[in-house]
Write an enzyme that holds these catalytic residues in place. Structure first.
Site, PDB file in Angstrom:
ATOM      1  CD  GLU A   1      -8.766   0.887   7.895  1.00 15.28           C
ATOM      2  OE1 GLU A   1      -8.410  -0.125   8.495  1.00 15.28           O
ATOM      3  OE2 GLU A   1      -8.170   2.223   8.144  1.00 15.28           O
TER       4      GLU A   1
ATOM      5  CG  ASP B   1      -0.262  -0.419   2.579  1.00 15.68           C
ATOM      6  OD1 ASP B   1       0.876  -0.372   2.606  1.00 15.68           O
ATOM      7  OD2 ASP B   1      -0.865  -0.829   3.500  1.00 15.68           O
TER       8      ASP B   1
ATOM      9  CG  ASN C   1      -8.710  -1.463  12.075  1.00 13.88           C
ATOM     10  OD1 ASN C   1      -7.978  -2.269  11.600  1.00 13.88           O
ATOM     11  ND2 ASN C   1      -9.095  -0.357  11.456  1.00 13.88           N
TER      12      ASN C   1
ATOM     13  CG  HIS D   1      -5.779  -2.326   8.826  1.00 12.70           C
ATOM     14  ND1 HIS D   1      -5.760  -0.996   9.086  1.00 12.70           N
ATOM     15  CD2 HIS D   1      -4.540  -2.627   8.994  1.00 12.70           C
ATOM     16  CE1 HIS D   1      -4.502  -0.535   9.567  1.00 12.70           C
ATOM     17  NE2 HIS D   1      -3.673  -1.598   9.476  1.00 12.70           N
TER      18      HIS D   1
HETATM   19  P1  PGA Z   1       2.439  -1.487  12.487  1.00 13.52           P
HETATM   20  O1  PGA Z   1       1.210  -1.444  11.389  1.00 13.52           O
HETATM   21  O2  PGA Z   1       3.368  -2.507  11.881  1.00 13.52           O
HETATM   22  O3  PGA Z   1       2.966  -0.161  12.325  1.00 13.52           O
HETATM   23  O4  PGA Z   1       1.877  -2.020  13.658  1.00 13.52           O
HETATM   24  C1  PGA Z   1       0.835  -2.602  10.867  1.00 13.52           C
HETATM   25  C2  PGA Z   1      -0.490  -2.215  10.262  1.00 13.52           C
HETATM   26  O5  PGA Z   1      -1.125  -1.270  10.344  1.00 13.52           O
HETATM   27  O6  PGA Z   1      -0.735  -3.108   9.085  1.00 13.52           O
END
Ligand code: PGA
Length: 260
Positions: free
Chosen positions: A143, A67, A136, A138
């Site tokens: 999302e 992404d 959450n 995702h």
């Molecule tokens: P993080 O993010 O590795 O910074 O915890 C993971 C994500 O949001 O997929």
């Protein structure tokens, strides 16, 4: 699902790097799907170490990132382009012509998304997709309640994700609202998915992903339907799992060729 639980994020990163190494060493032209965020940084450091020690070359690898933020040019320090260059690609022997990230600042975002899907297909699909998970649930920037059939597209971030990612920006208002992300269906076509998570903040999402119902309310739960998933957790991220002892038991009893 193959669930590997380790005492520390450092131990997990070493295993994750060995999973990546195994794919690279068994394929002629490996195609890797890569992730950003705080979680994979330790694994990237391990890969850099292996590369510098002459144990691993990434010269033949092609990569596709999950992404990118909308509207940020690649040279913006907060973009995932910049993250990937500074945390991995500038430090290893990869051919940069073979690295791909979604174009968050393309003039025609929708056309850029279609082109990204085509590039993945033309490369023969993704051999190993590295994933993190949001608090959450995702994966990528897909999302909760987004379609399981989604392909690379423009999405709007949830308020929670904007809040979580604001630590990388000076102000909350600077976090882009829209992003480009591989879709759930794109991720599910990878031949092997490896999801990494550390810390108690991720424990509830991990429980829902592994032991909850498959539901778009927790996008990562779709991985229950994938034929080859490896999940690498530290103790804290796994503390809410009902079958934690079982996962540890399975790992302890693996055959030699099943270990990384
Ligand atoms: P993080 O993010 O590795 O910074 O915890 C993971 C994500 O949001 O997929």
């Amino acid at each position: 699902m193959e669930i590997l639980i380790h005492d520390s994020p450092e131990a997990g990163a070493k295993v994750a790097a060995r999973v990546v190494r195994k794919i690279i060493q068994t394929k002629v032209n490996p195609v890797l799907g890569l992730a950003t965020g705080g979680t994979p940084l330790r694994m990237y450091k391990e890969l850099i170490k292996m590369n510098h020690a002459g144990e691993l070359s990434l010269q033949n690898c092609t990569t596709f990132n999950l992404d990118e933020y909308g509207g940020l040019p690649p040279e913006d320090k907060r973009s995932y382009h910049y993250y990937m260059m500074s945390n991995l690609f500038d430090k290893i022997d990869i051919n940069k012509d073979n690295v791909h990230l979604p174009q968050g600042n393309a003039n025609d975002l929708r056309e850029a998304c279609r082109e990204y899907e085509k590039q993945i297909k033309d490369a023969g699909g993704i051999d190993l997709q590295v994933l993190g998970i949001g608090a959450n649930g995702h994966i990528g920037f897909n999302e909760p309640t987004g379609s399981f059939a989604s392909r690379t597209w423009v999405k709007i971030l949830s308020e929670q994700t904007i809040q979580d990612n604001s630590i990388y920006f000076d102000k909350l208002e600077e976090v882009p609202r829209h992003v480009v992300t591989m879709g759930i269906a794109t991720i599910m076509e990878s031949r092997h998915c490896m999801l990494l998570a550390n810390g108690a903040k991720k424990a509830d999402a991990i429980r829902r992903m592994i032991e909850g119902p498959v539901s778009a309310s927790c996008p990562a739960s779709i991985l229950q339907m994938h034929q080859r998933v490896t999940i690498v957790l530290d103790d804290e991220a796994s503390y809410l799992l009902t079958f934690k002892d079982h996962y540890k038991w399975v790992e302890k009893n693996k055959l030699d060729w099943q270990l990384y």
